[in-house]
Design a protein around this motif. Sequence first.
Motif, short mmCIF file in Angstrom:
data_model
loop_
_atom_site.label_atom_id
_atom_site.label_comp_id
_atom_site.label_asym_id
_atom_site.label_seq_id
_atom_site.Cartn_x
_atom_site.Cartn_y
_atom_site.Cartn_z
N ASP A 30 83.95 -6.35 102.21
CA ASP A 30 83.95 -5.51 100.64
C ASP A 30 83.34 -4.54 100.74
OD1 ASP A 30 85.79 -7.70 99.36
OD2 ASP A 30 83.95 -8.10 98.31
N TYR A 31 82.71 -4.29 101.76
CA TYR A 31 81.82 -3.73 102.02
C TYR A 31 82.22 -2.74 103.62
CZ TYR A 31 79.53 -5.70 97.73
OH TYR A 31 79.16 -5.67 96.94
N CYS A 32 81.98 -3.60 104.59
CA CYS A 32 82.44 -3.27 105.89
C CYS A 32 82.61 -1.80 105.51
CB CYS A 32 82.79 -4.03 106.87
SG CYS A 32 83.31 -3.50 108.43
N LYS A 33 82.09 -0.45 106.41
CA LYS A 33 83.27 0.87 106.37
C LYS A 33 83.96 0.49 107.63
CE LYS A 33 79.36 2.75 103.74
NZ LYS A 33 78.65 3.18 103.78
N GLY A 34 84.01 -0.23 108.52
CA GLY A 34 84.30 0.45 110.04
C GLY A 34 83.75 0.82 110.62
N CYS A 35 83.01 1.16 110.87
CA CYS A 35 81.66 2.21 110.97
C CYS A 35 82.28 1.82 112.95
CB CYS A 35 80.55 2.53 110.72
SG CYS A 35 79.10 1.58 111.32
N GLY A 36 82.11 0.83 113.28
CA GLY A 36 82.16 -0.34 114.95
C GLY A 36 80.66 0.14 115.23
N ILE A 37 79.80 0.02 114.99
CA ILE A 37 78.50 0.04 115.41
C ILE A 37 78.33 -1.41 116.33
CG2 ILE A 37 75.45 0.50 115.32
CD1 ILE A 37 76.35 2.50 112.98
N CYS A 38 78.52 -1.95 115.36
CA CYS A 38 78.51 -3.75 115.78
C CYS A 38 79.49 -4.23 117.05
CB CYS A 38 78.46 -4.81 114.32
SG CYS A 38 80.52 -4.31 114.05
N ALA A 39 80.25 -3.59 117.16
CA ALA A 39 80.74 -4.28 118.61
C ALA A 39 80.44 -3.36 119.15
CB ALA A 39 82.51 -2.93 117.79
N THR A 40 80.01 -1.56 119.48
CA THR A 40 79.43 -0.94 120.16
C THR A 40 78.24 -1.74 120.53
OG1 THR A 40 80.03 0.73 119.10
CG2 THR A 40 78.72 1.29 121.02
N GLU A 41 77.57 -2.48 119.99
CA GLU A 41 76.30 -3.00 120.01
C GLU A 41 76.14 -4.34 120.63
OE1 GLU A 41 72.82 -1.27 119.78
OE2 GLU A 41 74.46 0.80 119.51
N CYS A 42 77.19 -4.91 120.35
CA CYS A 42 77.26 -6.47 120.98
C CYS A 42 77.06 -6.49 122.20
CB CYS A 42 78.71 -6.98 120.19
SG CYS A 42 78.99 -8.91 120.57
N PRO A 43 76.22 -7.51 122.92
CA PRO A 43 75.78 -7.26 124.07
C PRO A 43 77.01 -8.17 124.63
CG PRO A 43 74.32 -7.85 123.58
CD PRO A 43 75.26 -7.86 121.78
N PHE A 44 77.74 -9.25 124.30
CA PHE A 44 78.56 -9.92 124.62
C PHE A 44 80.31 -9.77 124.17
CE2 PHE A 44 74.54 -11.51 123.45
CZ PHE A 44 74.37 -12.77 124.57
N ASP A 45 80.15 -8.88 123.96
CA ASP A 45 81.87 -7.78 123.57
C ASP A 45 82.40 -8.99 122.75
OD1 ASP A 45 82.30 -5.56 124.28
OD2 ASP A 45 83.26 -5.72 126.32
N VAL A 46 81.92 -9.69 121.39
CA VAL A 46 82.85 -10.45 121.18
C VAL A 46 82.72 -9.40 119.20
CG1 VAL A 46 80.94 -12.62 121.98
CG2 VAL A 46 80.48 -11.29 119.54
#
Lengths: 400, 91, 190
Positions: free
Chosen positions: B69-85
Motif C-alpha cells: 500500500d505504501y511501497c513506492k518501489g524506490c529500490g533502496i531495500c534491494a540495493t542495501e540488502c547485503p544478502f541479495d534477498v
Amino acid sequence: MSKKRIVATTGNGAVAEAMRQINPDILSIYPITPQTAIVEGFSKFAANGLVDTECVTVESEHSSMSNCIGASAAGARVMTATSSQGLALMHEMLYIASGMRLPIAMFNVNRALSAPINIHCDHSDSMGARDTSWIQLYSEDAQEAYDNTIQAIRIAENRKVLLPVMVNMDGFIISHGIQKAEFIEDEKVKNFVGEREPFMPLLDIDNPVTYGPFDGLGGFFMEHKKNQADAMERAKSVILEVADEFAKISGRKYGFFEEYMLDDAEVAIVTLNSSAGTTRHVVDELRAKGVPVGLLKLRVFRPFPAEELVNALKHLKAVAVLDRALSFGSVGPLFSEVKATLFDLEVRPKVINFIYGLGGREYTLQDAKRAFDVLMDVAKTGKVKKTFDYLGLKEVEVLT
Amino acid sequence: MKDWQANKLMPGAIIPKSGTAREYKTGGWRSKAPKWNEEKCKQCLICWISCPEGAILVKDGKVRGIDMDYCKGCGICATECPFDVIKMVEG
Amino acid sequence: MEKCTEIRWHARGGQGAVTAAKFLAEVALASGKDIQAFPEYGPERMGAPIKAFTRISSAPISIYCGVKNPDIVVVLDETLLDVVKVAKGLSDDGVILVNTDDDPTDVRKRLGIKKGKVYAINATSIAIDTLGRPIPNTPMIGALIKITGMAPLEDVTSHFAKTFGKKFNQKILEGNIEAIRRAYERVRGE
C-alpha cells in the motif's frame, strides 16, 4: 518600578531599548550597517543579564530568518533586525515566514541596495519586500521606531493576524542621529506585550502538528493564499486596536497615517519615514505665508489602507507622492499605489511622483519647497507638466 | 483536532494532527516492486532501517513482508540488502 | 514658529566633534529642550575633515537634513580654515568659535567675513595642560556655553560628571571639567 524616561538616543538605541523591554525568547543576530548597533546594543543587555533572551548568532541573514521561522513555529517570541542586502538575502525566507503564518517582529533599517556600493538610506530594501506578505510599519524618528517595535509584537501575534511584521526607519538619518525620545516604564511594556500564546506550536508534544507541508495542484494552495490575504485585511483593525491600547500606556496616538494640515489644504505631499519631518517643517513655513499645503505621512504600507487614504486625500487638487525607491521601468512603488487608489473617484486630485533621496541623497527644505511649488502650479492650472520627476538630482554629463 | 480533514484549512497550512501520512497511500507511485525471499533472509533488518516509507513490515523482531500500500518501489531495500534477498521486479 | 538654534561643527575625524555635538544636545535636553545631534555620514577616517550638527529648540524639531544656515559654527581644528568654507551659510548675526591661539580679529581676517561675532580659544593647549592629550572637544564646550549662555557652567560640569563618571577615571574626569572651566573663562571675542 522603573520610570518613564526622556532620553537623547539614536534610532538604533531606541529600538534596542524596546527589544530589551520586550525581552523576546529568541533574537537572531547578524550584523549589517546601519542596523548593527541594534543587535550590538541588545547583546550588551543580554551579556549584562538584563534579558533572558537566547541570542543566536547565525552565519547569514538567510539563516537568521530560518532561525526565526523555526523558533516561531516552536512557539517562541522571536525578533531580529536587518538592513538592505541582508533583507535581500532573506527574501525567499520572508515568504516562508508569512506563508506559515508565523509571528516574527523584525526591524529593518532602510538602506540602499548596491551597485554601486552604498550604505546610506533609501527604501529599496523594504519596497523590494512589499509583496512578501509581511506587515510593514514605517517610523519618522527614534520615538516612532521605539513605539512601532513594541506594537509590532502584539500585531504579529494576534490570533486574527498571525503574520510577521517589519518595522522600518531611515538608515543613518534616524538610526544614527541623536534625538529626543520617551521610553515607557519597563513594567508597562511588559504588561502590554504580555506572553506569547502560540497557535499550535511545534513544541506542544501532546498535540503533534506538521508545519510546511506540500500543497500542489490537487490541493488548496490558492485558498491558503486567499486566507493569507484575508489575514492582512484583518490586520487593519488589529493595528488600530493595538494603537489604541498603546496610546493608553504612552499617551501617543497612532493610526494608518498622520494627517498634517490636510483638512483645508489644496495640495499635499504623501511620504514615508523621516522625509515627513522635513516636509512638515516646510508646511509650517508655507502656511505662515498663506499657502494651502498639507502632509500625509503613511505609517502602515502593508496592509495598504486604501479606503482611508482616499477619504483623506479626495478633497485635494493635487498630490505629490514621494518615493525613496524606484521600480525601474515603471514609477515609484508608493506613487503607483496611491494613484491607483484615487482612480475610482469621479473627481480626483492630480497625482504626481517625485523620486528623492536614493542612496542617502539629502532631502532638503529646498526639495520640499520645490515639490510644493510644482503642486501649487498644478492646482492653479489644472495641468500636469511632468507626472514623474526627481528631487535633488545633480546636473551631470551621462555617457551612454 | 482528531477529526480534522484535509479540506478544513488551517492558518499557514498547518496539519493539526499526527499520523496523517497513513491516509495517503503511495503504493500507486510504484513502477517496479521489491520481491523478498523469506527463506534466504538473514533477518539483519537493514532493509527496515533503510526504507524511507516504513513499508517493511516487522513483527517480533523479524521481517514479515513488504506493505505494498505504501511501497513506492524506490529500490533502496534491494540495493542495501547485503544478502541479495530483495530483488526489484516488474509490478 | 519658534526659533531653533542650529550649530555646525567642523573638525577632523578623531577630535571628538560628534561626542561634543551629542553632549551639548544632552545638556539642552536636560533643560527640557528638543534636540538633535548627528554627523554628516560618510566613511569615518581619522584626520579627515568632518561635519557634525546640533539643533536645540523649545518647539519640537522635525527637520532631518544637515544644517545649511547655522547660527553657530564651531571649528575644532584651525587648519580646516584653509581647507573648508567653515563660515558658509552663517547667519548675519551668527557666531563662529575657532580653536586657535590667534586673536579673534586675526581669525576674522582669515575667515574673510564682515558680519557676525568671532570668538577664539586655544582649546588644544588647554586640553594638553588638563588632560595631557590634544583633544579639544571638551574645552570647546566650555567656550561655547560662555558665549551663547546656552546653559549655566555648573549645570554643564555636573552633567559631564554624570555622563562620563563611569567611563573615565577620577583624574581624567576632573581634567575634563577643569578644561571646560578654563575655556569658559578664557574665551575671547570681537
